[in-house]
Design a protein around this motif. Structure first.
Motif, PDB file in Angstrom:
ATOM      1  N   MET A   1      39.764 -33.227  54.211  1.00  0.00           N
ATOM      2  CA  MET A   1      40.654 -32.110  54.553  1.00  0.00           C
ATOM      3  C   MET A   1      40.228 -31.445  55.851  1.00  0.00           C
ATOM      4  O   MET A   1      41.044 -31.110  56.709  1.00  0.00           O
ATOM      5  CB  MET A   1      40.652 -31.096  53.400  1.00  0.00           C
ATOM      6  CG  MET A   1      41.623 -29.947  53.600  1.00  0.00           C
ATOM      7  SD  MET A   1      43.329 -30.536  53.630  1.00  0.00           S
ATOM      8  CE  MET A   1      44.196 -28.988  53.859  1.00  0.00           C
ATOM      9  N   THR A   2      38.888 -31.240  55.991  1.00  0.00           N
ATOM     10  CA  THR A   2      38.378 -30.610  57.216  1.00  0.00           C
ATOM     11  C   THR A   2      38.654 -31.483  58.433  1.00  0.00           C
ATOM     12  O   THR A   2      38.964 -30.970  59.526  1.00  0.00           O
ATOM     13  CB  THR A   2      36.874 -30.340  57.087  1.00  0.00           C
ATOM     14  OG1 THR A   2      36.632 -29.581  55.899  1.00  0.00           O
ATOM     15  CG2 THR A   2      36.347 -29.575  58.285  1.00  0.00           C
ATOM     16  N   VAL A   3      38.543 -32.805  58.257  1.00  0.00           N
ATOM     17  CA  VAL A   3      38.814 -33.711  59.376  1.00  0.00           C
ATOM     18  C   VAL A   3      40.263 -33.592  59.821  1.00  0.00           C
ATOM     19  O   VAL A   3      40.575 -33.557  61.025  1.00  0.00           O
ATOM     20  CB  VAL A   3      38.478 -35.165  58.975  1.00  0.00           C
ATOM     21  CG1 VAL A   3      38.862 -36.130  60.087  1.00  0.00           C
ATOM     22  CG2 VAL A   3      37.007 -35.289  58.648  1.00  0.00           C
ATOM     23  N   PHE A   4      41.159 -33.493  58.846  1.00  0.00           N
ATOM     24  CA  PHE A   4      42.586 -33.348  59.183  1.00  0.00           C
ATOM     25  C   PHE A   4      42.848 -32.042  59.931  1.00  0.00           C
ATOM     26  O   PHE A   4      43.567 -32.006  60.937  1.00  0.00           O
ATOM     27  CB  PHE A   4      43.415 -33.416  57.902  1.00  0.00           C
ATOM     28  CG  PHE A   4      44.877 -33.155  58.108  1.00  0.00           C
ATOM     29  CD1 PHE A   4      45.691 -34.082  58.743  1.00  0.00           C
ATOM     30  CD2 PHE A   4      45.436 -31.955  57.691  1.00  0.00           C
ATOM     31  CE1 PHE A   4      47.037 -33.830  58.941  1.00  0.00           C
ATOM     32  CE2 PHE A   4      46.769 -31.701  57.889  1.00  0.00           C
ATOM     33  CZ  PHE A   4      47.579 -32.638  58.512  1.00  0.00           C
ATOM     34  N   LEU A   5      42.250 -30.934  59.431  1.00  0.00           N
ATOM     35  CA  LEU A   5      42.445 -29.642  60.088  1.00  0.00           C
ATOM     36  C   LEU A   5      41.840 -29.646  61.488  1.00  0.00           C
ATOM     37  O   LEU A   5      42.381 -29.056  62.422  1.00  0.00           O
ATOM     38  CB  LEU A   5      41.829 -28.526  59.241  1.00  0.00           C
ATOM     39  CG  LEU A   5      42.468 -28.316  57.862  1.00  0.00           C
ATOM     40  CD1 LEU A   5      41.753 -27.196  57.118  1.00  0.00           C
ATOM     41  CD2 LEU A   5      43.947 -28.005  57.982  1.00  0.00           C
ATOM     42  N   GLN A   6      40.664 -30.314  61.638  1.00  0.00           N
ATOM     43  CA  GLN A   6      40.047 -30.388  62.956  1.00  0.00           C
ATOM     44  C   GLN A   6      40.916 -31.178  63.922  1.00  0.00           C
ATOM     45  O   GLN A   6      41.011 -30.856  65.120  1.00  0.00           O
ATOM     46  CB  GLN A   6      38.652 -31.028  62.837  1.00  0.00           C
ATOM     47  CG  GLN A   6      37.873 -31.049  64.148  1.00  0.00           C
ATOM     48  CD  GLN A   6      37.579 -29.659  64.646  1.00  0.00           C
ATOM     49  OE1 GLN A   6      37.163 -28.809  63.884  1.00  0.00           O
ATOM     50  NE2 GLN A   6      37.791 -29.410  65.930  1.00  0.00           N
ATOM     51  N   THR A   7      41.563 -32.245  63.402  1.00  0.00           N
ATOM     52  CA  THR A   7      42.477 -33.018  64.252  1.00  0.00           C
ATOM     53  C   THR A   7      43.642 -32.159  64.720  1.00  0.00           C
ATOM     54  O   THR A   7      44.062 -32.213  65.883  1.00  0.00           O
ATOM     55  CB  THR A   7      43.002 -34.232  63.481  1.00  0.00           C
ATOM     56  OG1 THR A   7      41.898 -35.024  63.033  1.00  0.00           O
ATOM     57  CG2 THR A   7      43.895 -35.089  64.368  1.00  0.00           C
ATOM     58  N   LEU A   8      44.179 -31.326  63.820  1.00  0.00           N
ATOM     59  CA  LEU A   8      45.249 -30.422  64.225  1.00  0.00           C
ATOM     60  C   LEU A   8      44.778 -29.435  65.280  1.00  0.00           C
ATOM     61  O   LEU A   8      45.478 -29.149  66.250  1.00  0.00           O
ATOM     62  CB  LEU A   8      45.783 -29.653  63.004  1.00  0.00           C
ATOM     63  CG  LEU A   8      46.595 -30.457  61.975  1.00  0.00           C
ATOM     64  CD1 LEU A   8      47.017 -29.542  60.839  1.00  0.00           C
ATOM     65  CD2 LEU A   8      47.804 -31.090  62.628  1.00  0.00           C
ATOM     66  N   ALA A   9      43.564 -28.903  65.096  1.00  0.00           N
ATOM     67  CA  ALA A   9      43.046 -27.928  66.067  1.00  0.00           C
ATOM     68  C   ALA A   9      42.801 -28.579  67.427  1.00  0.00           C
ATOM     69  O   ALA A   9      43.041 -27.956  68.466  1.00  0.00           O
ATOM     70  CB  ALA A   9      41.750 -27.308  65.546  1.00  0.00           C
ATOM     71  N   ASP A  10      42.328 -29.833  67.433  1.00  0.00           N
ATOM     72  CA  ASP A  10      42.070 -30.502  68.708  1.00  0.00           C
ATOM     73  C   ASP A  10      43.362 -30.814  69.466  1.00  0.00           C
ATOM     74  O   ASP A  10      43.345 -30.939  70.694  1.00  0.00           O
ATOM     75  CB  ASP A  10      41.297 -31.809  68.464  1.00  0.00           C
ATOM     76  CG  ASP A  10      39.889 -31.539  67.929  1.00  0.00           C
ATOM     77  OD1 ASP A  10      39.402 -30.398  68.117  1.00  0.00           O
ATOM     78  OD2 ASP A  10      39.301 -32.441  67.316  1.00  0.00           O
ATOM     79  N   ASN A  11      44.452 -30.959  68.730  1.00  0.00           N
ATOM     80  CA  ASN A  11      45.724 -31.307  69.373  1.00  0.00           C
ATOM     81  C   ASN A  11      46.726 -30.153  69.313  1.00  0.00           C
ATOM     82  O   ASN A  11      47.942 -30.375  69.354  1.00  0.00           O
ATOM     83  CB  ASN A  11      46.330 -32.552  68.694  1.00  0.00           C
ATOM     84  CG  ASN A  11      45.463 -33.772  68.837  1.00  0.00           C
ATOM     85  OD1 ASN A  11      45.515 -34.487  69.834  1.00  0.00           O
ATOM     86  ND2 ASN A  11      44.639 -34.043  67.828  1.00  0.00           N
ATOM     87  N   ASP A  12      46.211 -28.914  69.199  1.00  0.00           N
ATOM     88  CA  ASP A  12      47.127 -27.785  69.054  1.00  0.00           C
ATOM     89  C   ASP A  12      47.999 -27.589  70.289  1.00  0.00           C
ATOM     90  O   ASP A  12      49.161 -27.189  70.191  1.00  0.00           O
ATOM     91  CB  ASP A  12      46.348 -26.502  68.747  1.00  0.00           C
ATOM     92  CG  ASP A  12      45.330 -26.190  69.850  1.00  0.00           C
ATOM     93  OD1 ASP A  12      45.047 -27.082  70.689  1.00  0.00           O
ATOM     94  OD2 ASP A  12      44.824 -25.051  69.859  1.00  0.00           O
ATOM     95  N   ARG A  13      47.454 -27.885  71.488  1.00  0.00           N
ATOM     96  CA  ARG A  13      48.275 -27.687  72.681  1.00  0.00           C
ATOM     97  C   ARG A  13      49.470 -28.637  72.719  1.00  0.00           C
ATOM     98  O   ARG A  13      50.547 -28.267  73.176  1.00  0.00           O
ATOM     99  CB  ARG A  13      47.417 -27.892  73.935  1.00  0.00           C
ATOM    100  CG  ARG A  13      46.867 -29.318  74.106  1.00  0.00           C
ATOM    101  CD  ARG A  13      45.977 -29.434  75.328  1.00  0.00           C
ATOM    102  NE  ARG A  13      44.799 -28.560  75.186  1.00  0.00           N
ATOM    103  CZ  ARG A  13      43.864 -28.424  76.118  1.00  0.00           C
ATOM    104  NH1 ARG A  13      44.008 -29.062  77.276  1.00  0.00           N
ATOM    105  NH2 ARG A  13      42.817 -27.649  75.911  1.00  0.00           N
ATOM    106  N   TYR A  14      49.261 -29.869  72.192  1.00  0.00           N
ATOM    107  CA  TYR A  14      50.388 -30.801  72.161  1.00  0.00           C
ATOM    108  C   TYR A  14      51.430 -30.349  71.121  1.00  0.00           C
ATOM    109  O   TYR A  14      52.635 -30.496  71.329  1.00  0.00           O
ATOM    110  CB  TYR A  14      49.902 -32.211  71.836  1.00  0.00           C
ATOM    111  CG  TYR A  14      48.902 -32.738  72.826  1.00  0.00           C
ATOM    112  CD1 TYR A  14      49.288 -33.108  74.130  1.00  0.00           C
ATOM    113  CD2 TYR A  14      47.555 -32.854  72.494  1.00  0.00           C
ATOM    114  CE1 TYR A  14      48.370 -33.576  75.044  1.00  0.00           C
ATOM    115  CE2 TYR A  14      46.624 -33.330  73.405  1.00  0.00           C
ATOM    116  CZ  TYR A  14      47.028 -33.686  74.679  1.00  0.00           C
ATOM    117  OH  TYR A  14      46.121 -34.151  75.588  1.00  0.00           O
ATOM    118  N   ILE A  15      50.940 -29.818  69.992  1.00  0.00           N
ATOM    119  CA  ILE A  15      51.854 -29.319  68.970  1.00  0.00           C
ATOM    120  C   ILE A  15      52.672 -28.159  69.530  1.00  0.00           C
ATOM    121  O   ILE A  15      53.895 -28.072  69.339  1.00  0.00           O
ATOM    122  CB  ILE A  15      51.081 -28.889  67.714  1.00  0.00           C
ATOM    123  CG1 ILE A  15      50.378 -30.115  67.088  1.00  0.00           C
ATOM    124  CG2 ILE A  15      52.008 -28.236  66.697  1.00  0.00           C
ATOM    125  CD1 ILE A  15      49.518 -29.781  65.903  1.00  0.00           C
TER     126      ILE A  15
END
Length: 246
Positions: A1-15
């Motif tokens: 779960m943490t890995v998924f959330l970290q992936t979202l945080a790393d790509n927040d600018r693209y989102i």
């Protein structure tokens, strides 16, 4: 779960970028739906435009939730999870050396081959035939994608300086109504209603286009045929010219 959330945080600018782009498209859909609702003549048209307006507003609300959720995960939830993971980690009694694998270089990206697009060759026109009186060039009707919504006259590029009948066919299964609209070919995509009926027409006059009061230029006329479900085949359009008064 943490890995998924970290992936979202790393790509927040693209989102954020995707959300902003989708929000711009949703705003454009809202503006177009409002214009169509204001220009609608029949109640069914207004209902369809209102449904499009609601869908665009719902999409904007979903985009707002996605942006807020991404911000909350990046700035609130993920820092708490990381701090809890640091506190829960204990120091091992025995130091174990782990071999660090040597990273393998990624294969080089193949350079795409650019294939030149051949330019279309212009069609040669036959030489004019000398005659005492120059015949008026024939005007071809527009190519309409559906035979149930077809225009026969005016033709493509025809000059219209006075009120001219619009000839064609407006007949489709479960027919509800048809409408004729015009707009400036070089202006914004804002259609103006000028004729219509709830009775189908086959190979006869659908209405009349009157260029009085319009400035000289190119104009587009389209025929829209709507059935009982609110659907309609691809409209038939034709571009005409309004010449300057002599």
């Amino acid at each position: 779960m943490t890995v998924f959330l970290q992936t979202l945080a790393d790509n927040d600018r693209y989102i954020y970028a995707v959300v902003v782009l989708a929000a711009v498209l949703a705003l454009r859909s809202v503006i177009i739906a409002r214009r169509e609702r204001r220009a609608a003549v029949f109640p069914l048209e207004r209902e369809i435009a209102l449904q499009r307006l609601y869908r665009a507003a719902g999409l904007a609300f979903i985009l707002l939730i996605v942006m807020g959720g991404t911000w909350a995960i990046t700035n609130l939830l993920l820092p708490k999870l990381e701090s809890g993971a640091i506190l829960a980690t204990t120091t091992p009694d025995i130091l174990v050396l782990i071999d660090t694998p040597t990273p393998t270089a990624a294969p080089p990206t193949a350079t795409p081959t650019i294939t030149p697009t051949p330019r279309p060759r212009p069609t040669r026109r036959p030489p004019p035939v000398a005659d005492e009186i120059t015949p008026t060039p024939a005007v071809s009707p527009p190519a309409c994608p559906d035979p149930g919504a077809a225009l026969a006259s005016p033709g493509v590029g025809q000059s219209i300086s006075a009120e001219t009948p619009v000839i064609g066919t407006a007949s489709t299964p479960n027919f509800q109504f048809y409408k004729l609209e015009w707009r400036n070919a070089n202006g914004p995509e804002q259609w103006n209603w000028f004729a219509g009926s709830e009775t189908p027409v086959v190979g006869a006059a659908l209405g009349a286009f009157n260029p009085a009061g319009l400035p000289p230029g190119s104009y587009i006329i389209r025929l829209v045929v709507v059935d009982n479900t609110g659907n309609y085949p691809p409209p038939c359009v034709v571009q005409v010219n309004v010449p300057a008064p002599e």
